[in-house]
Design a protein around this motif. Structure first.
Motif, PDB file in Angstrom:
ATOM      1  N   CYS A   1       0.907  -1.175   0.112  1.00  0.00           N
ATOM      2  CA  CYS A   1       0.032   0.177   0.038  1.00  0.00           C
ATOM      3  C   CYS A   1       0.788   1.210   0.039  1.00  0.00           C
ATOM      4  O   CYS A   1       1.995   1.376   0.799  1.00  0.00           O
ATOM      5  N   GLY A   2       0.443   1.914  -0.801  1.00  0.00           N
ATOM      6  CA  GLY A   2       1.435   3.321  -0.714  1.00  0.00           C
ATOM      7  C   GLY A   2       0.522   4.695  -1.387  1.00  0.00           C
ATOM      8  O   GLY A   2      -0.847   4.541  -1.598  1.00  0.00           O
ATOM      9  N   SER A   3       1.418   5.762  -1.182  1.00  0.00           N
ATOM     10  CA  SER A   3       0.393   6.966  -1.597  1.00  0.00           C
ATOM     11  C   SER A   3       1.528   7.684  -2.633  1.00  0.00           C
ATOM     12  O   SER A   3       2.850   7.429  -2.325  1.00  0.00           O
ATOM     13  N   GLY A   4       1.010   8.191  -3.578  1.00  0.00           N
ATOM     14  CA  GLY A   4       1.876   8.787  -4.653  1.00  0.00           C
ATOM     15  C   GLY A   4       1.516  10.017  -5.372  1.00  0.00           C
ATOM     16  O   GLY A   4       0.370  10.393  -5.129  1.00  0.00           O
ATOM     17  N   THR A   5       2.431  10.601  -6.202  1.00  0.00           N
ATOM     18  CA  THR A   5       1.725  11.814  -6.969  1.00  0.00           C
ATOM     19  C   THR A   5       2.286  11.261  -8.484  1.00  0.00           C
ATOM     20  O   THR A   5       3.223  10.586  -8.758  1.00  0.00           O
TER      21      THR A   5
ATOM     22  N   THR B   1       5.510   9.222 -12.021  1.00  0.00           N
ATOM     23  CA  THR B   1       4.777   8.947 -11.131  1.00  0.00           C
ATOM     24  C   THR B   1       5.948   8.619 -10.046  1.00  0.00           C
ATOM     25  O   THR B   1       6.905   8.260 -10.211  1.00  0.00           O
ATOM     26  N   GLU B   2       5.681   8.950  -8.862  1.00  0.00           N
ATOM     27  CA  GLU B   2       6.485   8.562  -7.616  1.00  0.00           C
ATOM     28  C   GLU B   2       5.639   8.269  -6.382  1.00  0.00           C
ATOM     29  O   GLU B   2       4.568   8.926  -6.145  1.00  0.00           O
ATOM     30  N   VAL B   3       5.836   6.977  -5.737  1.00  0.00           N
ATOM     31  CA  VAL B   3       5.036   6.362  -4.791  1.00  0.00           C
ATOM     32  C   VAL B   3       5.909   5.828  -3.766  1.00  0.00           C
ATOM     33  O   VAL B   3       6.915   5.464  -4.063  1.00  0.00           O
ATOM     34  N   LYS B   4       5.438   6.015  -2.389  1.00  0.00           N
ATOM     35  CA  LYS B   4       6.339   5.544  -1.335  1.00  0.00           C
ATOM     36  C   LYS B   4       5.213   4.499  -0.478  1.00  0.00           C
ATOM     37  O   LYS B   4       4.127   5.319  -0.375  1.00  0.00           O
ATOM     38  N   GLY B   5       5.498   3.728   0.233  1.00  0.00           N
ATOM     39  CA  GLY B   5       4.569   2.820   0.904  1.00  0.00           C
ATOM     40  C   GLY B   5       5.294   1.785   1.709  1.00  0.00           C
ATOM     41  O   GLY B   5       6.450   1.735   1.960  1.00  0.00           O
ATOM     42  N   ILE B   6       4.467   0.872   2.165  1.00  0.00           N
ATOM     43  CA  ILE B   6       4.656  -0.322   3.145  1.00  0.00           C
ATOM     44  C   ILE B   6       4.079  -1.679   2.574  1.00  0.00           C
ATOM     45  O   ILE B   6       3.064  -1.642   2.043  1.00  0.00           O
TER      46      ILE B   6
ATOM     47  N   MET C   1       8.448  -3.959   4.897  1.00  0.00           N
ATOM     48  CA  MET C   1       9.253  -3.451   4.168  1.00  0.00           C
ATOM     49  C   MET C   1       8.720  -2.044   3.705  1.00  0.00           C
ATOM     50  O   MET C   1       7.700  -2.334   3.377  1.00  0.00           O
ATOM     51  N   THR C   2       9.542  -1.401   3.617  1.00  0.00           N
ATOM     52  CA  THR C   2       9.066   0.022   2.668  1.00  0.00           C
ATOM     53  C   THR C   2       9.508   0.300   1.461  1.00  0.00           C
ATOM     54  O   THR C   2      10.498  -0.659   1.058  1.00  0.00           O
TER      55      THR C   2
ATOM     56  N   LYS D   1      12.340   0.193  -5.098  1.00  0.00           N
ATOM     57  CA  LYS D   1      13.301  -0.092  -4.036  1.00  0.00           C
ATOM     58  C   LYS D   1      12.546  -0.593  -2.912  1.00  0.00           C
ATOM     59  O   LYS D   1      11.837   0.141  -2.395  1.00  0.00           O
ATOM     60  N   TYR D   2      12.646  -1.877  -2.468  1.00  0.00           N
ATOM     61  CA  TYR D   2      12.135  -2.280  -1.407  1.00  0.00           C
ATOM     62  C   TYR D   2      13.120  -2.536  -0.279  1.00  0.00           C
ATOM     63  O   TYR D   2      14.010  -3.177  -0.562  1.00  0.00           O
ATOM     64  N   MET D   3      12.884  -1.996   1.043  1.00  0.00           N
ATOM     65  CA  MET D   3      14.137  -2.051   1.985  1.00  0.00           C
ATOM     66  C   MET D   3      13.452  -2.793   3.313  1.00  0.00           C
ATOM     67  O   MET D   3      12.364  -2.352   3.593  1.00  0.00           O
TER      68      MET D   3
END
Length: 151
Positions: free
Chosen positions: A24-28, A43-48, A61-62, A83-85
């Motif tokens: 799940c993430g939120s992006g622009t 697009t750019e998205v960040k999530g977990i 993992m983020t 990239k999954y960390m």
């Protein structure tokens, strides 16, 4: 020869591990071109992640994903890298190809415990919320597939 080949095949299959998780993430998104015939957006998205399997290998993992998609005569395609960390700081990178709503992905790089990772799978959208603020999207994907770590 046949028994050896079967043994090698069974060993290979047993080495692959299943993947079943929710990202799940939120992006622009930034529009580059917008017309009736063609739309191009970055697009750019960040999530977990939440891992659905008992071992919870991919839990918490983020991720950070960037990409480009286009809509030509109503048909959407896209290419992304993510990239999954993991909580320890080790990470892997996946390459994602999108046609319509479905995404195919594969591992292209890993560090630490993920070094040498191979495999891939599918990502299917499962929910999309009303944007919390203009120009954003909030969504979740179900990610399935398999991975293998080289020894």
């Amino acid at each position: 020869k046949i028994i050896l080949a079967l043994f090698m095949l069974i060993t290979k299959v047993q080495a692959q591990q299943p993947i079943d998780m929710i990202s799940c993430g939120s992006g622009t998104a930034t529009t580059i071109v917008a017309s009736e015939e063609l739309t191009i957006m970055s697009t750019e998205v960040k999530g977990i992640n939440m891992d659905n399997l008992e071992k919870k290998i991919f839990d918490n993992m983020t991720y950070h994903m960037v990409g480009l998609f286009e809509i030509i005569s109503g048909k959407m395609t896209g290419t992304f890298c993510a990239k999954y960390m993991d909580p320890s700081g080790d990470f892997f990178v996946v390459e994602i190809s999108q046609i319509g709503a479905e995404r195919d992905w594969k591992y292209i790089y890993g560090t630490g415990k993920w070094k040498g990772i191979t495999g891939g799978g599918k990502a299917i959208p499962i929910t999309r919320g009303k944007p919390i603020s203009p120009g954003t999207s909030q969504h979740c994907f179900k990610i399935t597939g398999a991975y293998e770590l080289k020894k």
